[in-house]
Scaffold this motif. Structure first.
Motif, PDB file in Angstrom:
ATOM      1  N   GLY A  66     -20.187  -2.124 -63.821  1.00 17.58           N
ATOM      2  CA  GLY A  66     -20.957  -1.511 -64.736  1.00 17.58           C
ATOM      3  C   GLY A  66     -20.790  -0.572 -65.743  1.00 17.58           C
ATOM      4  N   ALA A  67     -19.294  -0.149 -65.588  1.00 21.39           N
ATOM      5  CA  ALA A  67     -18.766   1.152 -66.661  1.00 21.39           C
ATOM      6  C   ALA A  67     -18.450   0.138 -67.866  1.00 21.39           C
ATOM      7  N   TRP A  68     -18.362   1.011 -69.059  1.00 24.05           N
ATOM      8  CA  TRP A  68     -17.852   0.739 -69.948  1.00 24.05           C
ATOM      9  C   TRP A  68     -16.407   1.323 -70.074  1.00 24.05           C
ATOM     10  N   GLY A  78     -13.485   9.130 -79.886  1.00 21.28           N
ATOM     11  CA  GLY A  78     -14.928   9.928 -80.249  1.00 21.28           C
ATOM     12  C   GLY A  78     -15.903   9.024 -80.888  1.00 21.28           C
ATOM     13  N   GLU A  79     -15.482   8.245 -81.771  1.00 19.30           N
ATOM     14  CA  GLU A  79     -16.704   7.354 -82.457  1.00 19.30           C
ATOM     15  C   GLU A  79     -17.020   6.368 -81.472  1.00 19.30           C
ATOM     16  N   ARG A  80     -16.439   5.832 -80.571  1.00 15.70           N
ATOM     17  CA  ARG A  80     -16.916   4.965 -79.581  1.00 15.70           C
ATOM     18  C   ARG A  80     -17.534   5.609 -78.273  1.00 15.70           C
ATOM     19  N   LEU A  81     -17.336   6.838 -77.995  1.00 15.35           N
ATOM     20  CA  LEU A  81     -17.895   7.564 -77.106  1.00 15.35           C
ATOM     21  C   LEU A  81     -19.437   7.935 -77.666  1.00 15.35           C
ATOM     22  N   SER A 149     -14.868  -7.867 -70.946  1.00 15.86           N
ATOM     23  CA  SER A 149     -15.584  -9.036 -71.076  1.00 15.86           C
ATOM     24  C   SER A 149     -17.248  -8.574 -71.416  1.00 15.86           C
ATOM     25  N   VAL A 150     -17.422  -7.751 -70.781  1.00 15.84           N
ATOM     26  CA  VAL A 150     -18.942  -7.493 -71.127  1.00 15.84           C
ATOM     27  C   VAL A 150     -19.293  -6.271 -71.624  1.00 15.84           C
ATOM     28  N   LEU A 151     -18.024  -5.708 -72.469  1.00 16.91           N
ATOM     29  CA  LEU A 151     -18.109  -4.512 -73.277  1.00 16.91           C
ATOM     30  C   LEU A 151     -18.895  -4.795 -74.306  1.00 16.91           C
TER      31      LEU A 151
END
Length: 156
Positions: A66-68, A78-81, A149-151
């Motif tokens: 379940g983690a990204w 930073g942008e992605r966080l 694959s589920v990100l």
């Protein structure tokens, strides 16, 4: 040389950020959670989890189910966080690394910038002298390929 927190996170942290934290009662006043509490919150759909380790570490141990996975060494980290926080839709975003040191460092930067909405997973994936990690707690792990694959596309 001290790390420039604005550059490290890729965004200005001093700007006001409206954010509601919808979390279990046991977590409302704490920004450090155990692996077990984090898993319980994820299972209850009251938190999200971001693995900030490097891709080689994800491959070595797997990623918490379940983690990204978001590599903190990536220039867009930073942008992605902050995109992950938006996708969490008001739920806290828990940060996990190998032992809790890197996620703790990120949490320190977020606290200094008074940025709400994040918590640290004590002990990380492998555990530390002071906390049991995700793997030692026998919590579910998936392969890095499966996690990637589920990100969500917004985080890719």
């Amino acid at each position: 040389m001290p790390l420039n927190r604005r550059r490290f996170l890729g965004t200005t942290l001093t700007a006001p950020v409206p954010f509601l934290i919808a979390s279990p009662l046991w977590a409302r006043d704490h920004d450090i959670w155990s692996a077990q509490d984090t898993y319980a919150a994820m299972t209850a759909n009251t938190a999200r989890l971001v693995d900030v380790r490097r891709p080689d570490e994800w491959r070595d141990t797997g990623v918490a189910e379940g983690a990204w996975p978001l590599d903190m060494t990536d220039p867009r980290f930073g942008e992605r966080l902050f995109a992950a926080r938006e996708l969490a839709d008001g739920r806290p975003v828990a940060l996990i690394c190998r032992t809790g040191r890197r996620s703790g460092f990120i949490m320190d930067q977020l606290r200094q910038g008074q940025v709400p909405g994040f918590v640290d997973v004590a002990g990380g994936m492998l555990g530390s002298p002071t906390a049991t990690g995700w793997i030692d707690s026998d919590l579910p792990v998936v392969s890095s390929d499966s996690a990637l694959s589920v990100l969500p596309s917004l985080l890719a």
